[in-house]
Design a protein around this motif. Structure first.
Motif, PDB file in Angstrom:
ATOM      1  N   GLU A   1      -5.863   9.283  -5.828  1.00  0.00           N
ATOM      2  CA  GLU A   1      -6.523   8.488  -6.872  1.00  0.00           C
ATOM      3  C   GLU A   1      -6.632   7.029  -6.424  1.00  0.00           C
ATOM      4  O   GLU A   1      -7.676   6.381  -6.571  1.00  0.00           O
ATOM      5  N   PHE A   2      -5.553   6.557  -5.847  1.00  0.00           N
ATOM      6  CA  PHE A   2      -5.538   5.183  -5.356  1.00  0.00           C
ATOM      7  C   PHE A   2      -6.551   4.983  -4.221  1.00  0.00           C
ATOM      8  O   PHE A   2      -7.315   4.015  -4.195  1.00  0.00           O
ATOM      9  N   LEU A   3      -6.562   5.945  -3.294  1.00  0.00           N
ATOM     10  CA  LEU A   3      -7.474   5.827  -2.142  1.00  0.00           C
ATOM     11  C   LEU A   3      -8.933   5.860  -2.592  1.00  0.00           C
ATOM     12  O   LEU A   3      -9.789   5.178  -2.026  1.00  0.00           O
ATOM     13  N   GLU A   4      -9.193   6.662  -3.613  1.00  0.00           N
ATOM     14  CA  GLU A   4     -10.549   6.750  -4.151  1.00  0.00           C
ATOM     15  C   GLU A   4     -11.010   5.363  -4.627  1.00  0.00           C
ATOM     16  O   GLU A   4     -12.121   4.921  -4.309  1.00  0.00           O
ATOM     17  N   LEU A   5     -10.132   4.688  -5.331  1.00  0.00           N
ATOM     18  CA  LEU A   5     -10.458   3.327  -5.781  1.00  0.00           C
ATOM     19  C   LEU A   5     -10.585   2.384  -4.581  1.00  0.00           C
ATOM     20  O   LEU A   5     -11.515   1.584  -4.489  1.00  0.00           O
ATOM     21  N   GLU A   6      -9.657   2.517  -3.656  1.00  0.00           N
ATOM     22  CA  GLU A   6      -9.665   1.624  -2.495  1.00  0.00           C
ATOM     23  C   GLU A   6     -10.970   1.737  -1.708  1.00  0.00           C
ATOM     24  O   GLU A   6     -11.596   0.736  -1.378  1.00  0.00           O
ATOM     25  N   HIS A   7     -11.391   2.975  -1.463  1.00  0.00           N
ATOM     26  CA  HIS A   7     -12.553   3.157  -0.589  1.00  0.00           C
ATOM     27  C   HIS A   7     -13.876   2.976  -1.317  1.00  0.00           C
ATOM     28  O   HIS A   7     -14.912   2.811  -0.680  1.00  0.00           O
ATOM     29  N   PRO A  59      -2.955  -0.485 -10.902  1.00  0.00           N
ATOM     30  CA  PRO A  59      -1.577  -0.018 -10.719  1.00  0.00           C
ATOM     31  C   PRO A  59      -1.426   0.720  -9.391  1.00  0.00           C
ATOM     32  O   PRO A  59      -2.324   1.439  -8.970  1.00  0.00           O
ATOM     33  N   ARG A  60      -0.304   0.527  -8.746  1.00  0.00           N
ATOM     34  CA  ARG A  60      -0.049   1.190  -7.466  1.00  0.00           C
ATOM     35  C   ARG A  60       1.095   2.191  -7.633  1.00  0.00           C
ATOM     36  O   ARG A  60       1.999   1.974  -8.426  1.00  0.00           O
ATOM     37  N   PRO A  61       1.035   3.287  -6.880  1.00  0.00           N
ATOM     38  CA  PRO A  61       2.132   4.259  -6.971  1.00  0.00           C
ATOM     39  C   PRO A  61       3.466   3.577  -6.683  1.00  0.00           C
ATOM     40  O   PRO A  61       3.543   2.686  -5.827  1.00  0.00           O
ATOM     41  N   ALA A  78      -1.467  13.423  -5.369  1.00  0.00           N
ATOM     42  CA  ALA A  78      -2.424  13.170  -6.458  1.00  0.00           C
ATOM     43  C   ALA A  78      -2.511  11.670  -6.754  1.00  0.00           C
ATOM     44  O   ALA A  78      -3.600  11.126  -6.932  1.00  0.00           O
ATOM     45  N   GLN A  79      -1.349  11.024  -6.798  1.00  0.00           N
ATOM     46  CA  GLN A  79      -1.337   9.573  -7.042  1.00  0.00           C
ATOM     47  C   GLN A  79      -2.013   8.803  -5.908  1.00  0.00           C
ATOM     48  O   GLN A  79      -2.791   7.874  -6.135  1.00  0.00           O
ATOM     49  N   HIS A 110       0.852  -1.196   0.000  1.00  0.00           N
ATOM     50  CA  HIS A 110       0.000   0.000   0.000  1.00  0.00           C
ATOM     51  C   HIS A 110       0.887   1.246   0.000  1.00  0.00           C
ATOM     52  O   HIS A 110       1.904   1.286   0.704  1.00  0.00           O
ATOM     53  N   PRO A 111       0.520   2.278  -0.754  1.00  0.00           N
ATOM     54  CA  PRO A 111       1.400   3.459  -0.839  1.00  0.00           C
ATOM     55  C   PRO A 111       1.615   4.172   0.494  1.00  0.00           C
ATOM     56  O   PRO A 111       2.585   4.910   0.636  1.00  0.00           O
ATOM     57  N   LEU A 112       0.723   3.944   1.455  1.00  0.00           N
ATOM     58  CA  LEU A 112       0.894   4.575   2.769  1.00  0.00           C
ATOM     59  C   LEU A 112       1.324   3.555   3.820  1.00  0.00           C
ATOM     60  O   LEU A 112       0.855   3.550   4.944  1.00  0.00           O
ATOM     61  N   SER A 113       2.235   2.664   3.402  1.00  0.00           N
ATOM     62  CA  SER A 113       2.796   1.739   4.382  1.00  0.00           C
ATOM     63  C   SER A 113       4.296   1.969   4.436  1.00  0.00           C
ATOM     64  O   SER A 113       4.925   2.345   3.439  1.00  0.00           O
ATOM     65  N   ALA A 114       4.842   1.752   5.637  1.00  0.00           N
ATOM     66  CA  ALA A 114       6.279   1.967   5.831  1.00  0.00           C
ATOM     67  C   ALA A 114       7.075   1.035   4.921  1.00  0.00           C
ATOM     68  O   ALA A 114       6.575   0.003   4.468  1.00  0.00           O
ATOM     69  N   LEU A 115       8.305   1.393   4.648  1.00  0.00           N
ATOM     70  CA  LEU A 115       9.180   0.506   3.884  1.00  0.00           C
ATOM     71  C   LEU A 115       9.386  -0.795   4.659  1.00  0.00           C
ATOM     72  O   LEU A 115       9.514  -0.787   5.886  1.00  0.00           O
ATOM     73  N   THR A 116       9.435  -1.878   3.927  1.00  0.00           N
ATOM     74  CA  THR A 116       9.817  -3.141   4.564  1.00  0.00           C
ATOM     75  C   THR A 116      11.329  -3.171   4.735  1.00  0.00           C
ATOM     76  O   THR A 116      12.064  -2.349   4.165  1.00  0.00           O
TER      77      THR A 116
END
Lengths: 627, 627
Positions: free
Chosen positions: B49-55, B64-66, B45-46, B6-12
């Motif tokens: 757009e992703f969150l809009e689809l997610e929710h 596609p993911r950022p 912006a990226q 997920h684009p708002l998750s910390a780096l592994t």
């Protein structure tokens, strides 16, 4: 000889009966209506002398105790056209009246529930009111409901008549039942009752026009509440039901509470001790508040809130009420913490608080009052406003600049709640002084502020009784000090700091009735010299008062010396409440706090000996946590 | 193909290793020192757009993911005389550097623990320092201890040298042991280390004369700490022991917590959802905060606090740290209540809160940060200051106007703590507007205020980015609104109210270094237009900064349009701390809160469906209570 009760304990049922009988015996041929009977606190000098003996362990069975006194509020000739209102102080032991005071011009006795209830009956009887009501033709299933209120001060005849008013709503009995939220259906009528005749003397039309036609009133029509909507709050009535994903969070005290109640009304908890009484005007009152044996406050109360008057019934019988005040402990997060980053050794304690809580319901609204005591010798005075906001009918599609439409057809008006806490300090004794402390910038200069990073902490002693204001831009705080006693570490006078939230004061115009009768609301802090029985910021008689008489502003106007004196603090704080839609149908609590914290009163953090959190039994954490 | 996180998750750990290796491969022949490696959040912006689809439930396995980006802070040529500091953004998927930025004049990279620790070693090696220290001839059993600190901005040579300093204390090893509170014994020396050479370049003498001789420094003598006293805080070291009358208060959740963590870092609790990450500069960061599916905030963080940098070690290896953030539920008293006085039926709920907590230790001091979410859709940002106040040596019997003697020989200096919370709102979308609302008196007049009891609620739109101040006397609050969306009940724009405590702003002179480098501290609220990677109120490079560069004041100075725009709020609040003796040896928490509450965002109280308190399992009451 049986020993008298402690001078700071409430009257017993037997003592109240004695007081009632003394008054009755003096009025053999007339009907009396008893409004209140409760403890009249003995003069402070007597109590202080007694407390000195008590706390130094010198009290014996034969130590004389201050006489027990009752204050009895009653109407003489209650069934006559012009009953006379009186307040007597009765010496219980001597069975005599010590003094009696009757109301003068412009003074009305405080209300009792009996009068409040009478408004409903008067409306039922009133042709005038029933005629006006019928013109609105409520929808099927709806019934009118009258919500009694004190009348305020806008008596047009101004002849001192005692009035009550009703706000009128409709309840949907058919689909909502008895417990339905009737506030959602406001009817624009205000019946006014003459308390003497118990008759509805006029019915006012309430404007419903909103901003486009602010003085337009509906006086008839079928559609007065057709545009309103149900707004239930009871769990079984919610259309959506209650949420089902909240798992239990249970506080248990397997070894019981840490506090104890001894000698009837003395609370002991975590080095704190205090006495608790209750009266109908102030609610819970705390007396002789000490930490580790050292005196902090002589008395603490909310000034001027009226509570359910059922404690005394109109015949003067006192009923013991249950559940008026509750006492409990709670956890309030981390109390203090330090980790040595070198060794990794953390010391952390949790903050336990003792809460003395009471709640009042004033028609639609409720206030939760909490006096909280913590282990770091701090006292928090907390108010939580909740309940249902007062609404009036507004035409469909309209809005108004004096409120917010919180439900269709229901306008919640902008308003203010202003509270006063009366704090009678006794910082290691009665001779105290108020110091105003500000933190002020100092211009950069080569001598005293070469780098520009110094600021001045300026202290100013309050010499005379006065009302003063906060100035948060200067970090203005007030300290109550005992200048005869010096902190052995800092060399400064011992004291407590009073932290008042810098909330907005009264907005009403200075020439308005509201402003004149609530002079107390014009300053954040009043400092007065102690005077016996001077307890009510808003004045002794507030019902329909046109001015604040014998209130805190009058007390301050004496310009008494308050340096090294027995003084009283009155902290004023409030809520300018411009309602949100989210305040409907029952508003989430809005919380305000006043803090009293020791300031060089002790020689170190008084909570330093609180056991580490791991030893406190708290298992509050449910995920990983290093705290 | 494996799906990106997920684009708002910390780096592994694996992603961090890729980023490190990309940087290493570009610098094959030089020693690198890695300062930090953590997520570079993709452009809003990226993400939006992703969150809009997610929710909206439209996310599929092939959406596609950022791209995943890392920000890597590192020194090139770490063993050379003049290492170069760089910050690169690395595209993890492409294994390429997207951009690199190096520090310019007056810019120093942020510190890491390795440098801090080096101060201690440098003092051990320094003849200069050891000579000065020996002149004080500490009592038997005492050893000097150096407490490293960043140097601030007062470099006399002003050539951009990177310095660190030490505050010096003595620890009583003999009777106090390793964990003894050394702050009780301040030694008036400040060694200064050149971070490049790692040598002590000078040792400053600290004045001990107090108010009578403010610039007098002790430079030798046996009695420098003879007048100081032990001030232990660890339970086993307390002379009086710990108190033994506190009974356990245990919170249990027999069915577990009400929250859940899904998809790695998404928290769900009581209609709230949010993502949690952590970085060394801001601590806990909350993203995409929604209530009942509706967007409230895009991002919430404390701006500009440095946390323990051990997350990345100097070799660029990332260590997974435990217990950095904790998550728990708590009870916070009555949530809402109403009693129908006619029927006696009471409805009462308790207020449950979800707490995201993290704690930092900055040498002697600690801050507890809490983000609290409640069931009425409110968010509280809370800071608690605790730990040990900073003290300097003061001669016996002396006092000083710039501080308070909190322990014999130890002067705690007056100081300020000023916090900034960065609030990136997304009130049902990114296009938001700030409205300042004040409640103002209206003079009595026959047309609009005949009784003098009306007041005006005046709203003013903030058109351009700016810093603005509170005015509690006007009940000034700020609302973030989405003016494209109207509340169906009130007809007003939906929004949230921001309630900031009106605490004192920076006291330092405008020409002081402190004032210039902390321009953010000159207003209570800053409103800026959103700009990628603009996160730090105090500027990007704060170590020894002489001005606040790329901070919030610069952002506001762009005078961007902020009406119906993607905007950011920066709330400034703080504590003017003039220490009390009670703050010693570890101070009780001082708590500050910022509140965000819905204001016509919902159609009713969002907590109306909270189960009644009797169904919540709470058994908090231990005496009679009707609540």
């Amino acid at each position: 000889m049986a020993q008298l009760p402690h001078p700071l304990s409430a009257l017993t049922v037997e003592e109240s009966a004695v007081a009632r009988d003394v008054i009755r015996s003096l009025h053999p041929d007339t009907v009396l209506l008893f409004r209140q009977i409760y403890l009249y606190e003995p003069p402070k000098a007597q109590v202080a002398e007694f407390l000195e003996l008590e706390h130094s362990g010198k009290l014996t069975d034969t130590t004389p105790r201050p006489p027990r006194l009752a204050q009895v509020w009653f109407d003489v000739g209650a069934r006559e056209k012009t009953p006379k209102y009186a307040e007597s102080i009765v010496d219980i032991g001597l069975k005599t009246v010590v003094s009696t005071r009757t109301t003068g011009p412009g003074q009305l006795s405080s209300l009792i529930m009996d009068e409040i209830r009478e408004v409903v009956a008067a409306c039922d009887r009133s042709e005038l009111f029933q005629d006006k009501l019928r013109q609105f033709q409520l929808p099927p299933g709806f019934e009118a409901i009258v919500e009694p209120w004190p009348y305020g001060a806008s008596d047009p005849t101004d002849d001192g008549t005692r009035f009550f008013q009703g706000l009128v709503y409709a309840v949907n009995k058919e689909t909502g039942g008895d417990d339905s939220n009737f506030y959602a259906y406001p009817i624009p009528l205000i019946p006014v009752m003459d308390a003497k005749t118990r008759e509805i003397v006029r019915v006012l039309d309430v404007a419903t026009g909103g901003k486009d036609d602010p003085y337009q009133s509906k006086t008839c029509g079928q559609n007065v509440i057709d545009h309103c909507q149900a707004a239930e709050y009871l769990p079984e009535k919610l259309p959506q039901g209650i949420r089902n994903d909240l798992k239990p969070l249970t506080v248990i005290q397997p070894e019981g509470a840490s506090f104890s109640i001894v000698d009837g009304n003395r609370i002991e908890w975590q080095k704190w001790s205090m006495r608790l009484t209750f009266n109908p005007r102030e609610g819970a009152v705390l007396h002789d508040i000490r930490y580790d044996g050292r005196s902090v406050l002589y008395r603490l109360s909310m000034s001027d809130m009226y509570f359910d008057g059922l404690v005394t019934d109109p015949n003067g019988d006192v009923q013991e009420t249950k559940n008026v005040i509750c006492l409990h402990e709670q956890d309030n997060g981390i109390g203090w913490k330090h980790t040595d980053w070198r060794t990794g050794r953390a010391a952390v304690t949790r903050r336990r608080e003792l809460v003395v809580q009471y709640i009042i319901t004033l028609a639609n609204y409720e206030y939760v009052f909490n006096f909280k005591f913590d282990q770091a010798a701090g006292i928090t005075i907390e108010t939580r406003a909740t309940g249902i906001v007062s609404v009036v009918n507004i035409n469909p599609g309209q809005t108004a600049p004096w409120g917010n439409v919180v439900s269709p057809g229901a306008l919640a008006q902008n308003h203010q709640h202003i509270f006063v806490a009366r704090i009678d300090p006794a910082i290691d004794g009665q001779a105290n002084t108020i110091v105003q402390e500000e933190s002020l910038p100092v211009p950069m200069n080569p001598e005293t502020n070469p780098h520009g990073n110094y600021y001045e902490v300026r202290q100013t002693v309050l010499k005379s009784s006065a009302g003063v204001d906060l100035a948060p831009q200067n970090n203005r705080v007030f300290k109550v000090q005992n200048r005869a006693k010096t902190n052995p570490v800092s060399g400064k006078p011992i004291g407590y700091k009073v932290i008042i939230p810098p909330t907005q004061l009264l907005l009403a115009d200075a020439e308005s009735i509201q402003s004149k009768r609530a002079a107390f609301a014009n300053h954040h802090l009043w400092v007065t010299k102690y005077k016996e029985d001077e307890l009510y910021a808003g004045g002794r008689y507030t019902l329909q008062s046109k001015v604040e008489a014998e209130g805190v502003a009058d007390a301050a106007a004496r310009a008494d010396n308050v340096e090294d004196e027995d003084l009283v603090l009155w902290t004023v704080f409030g809520l300018t409440h411009n309602p949100r839609v989210e305040d409907w149908p029952v508003m989430p609590v809005e919380t305000l706090q006043v803090h009293l914290v020791p300031s060089d009163f002790f020689s170190q953090n008084p909570a330093i000996d609180v056991p580490p959190s791991k030893d406190q039994g708290s298992k509050i954490w449910t995920t990983t946590c290093a705290c």
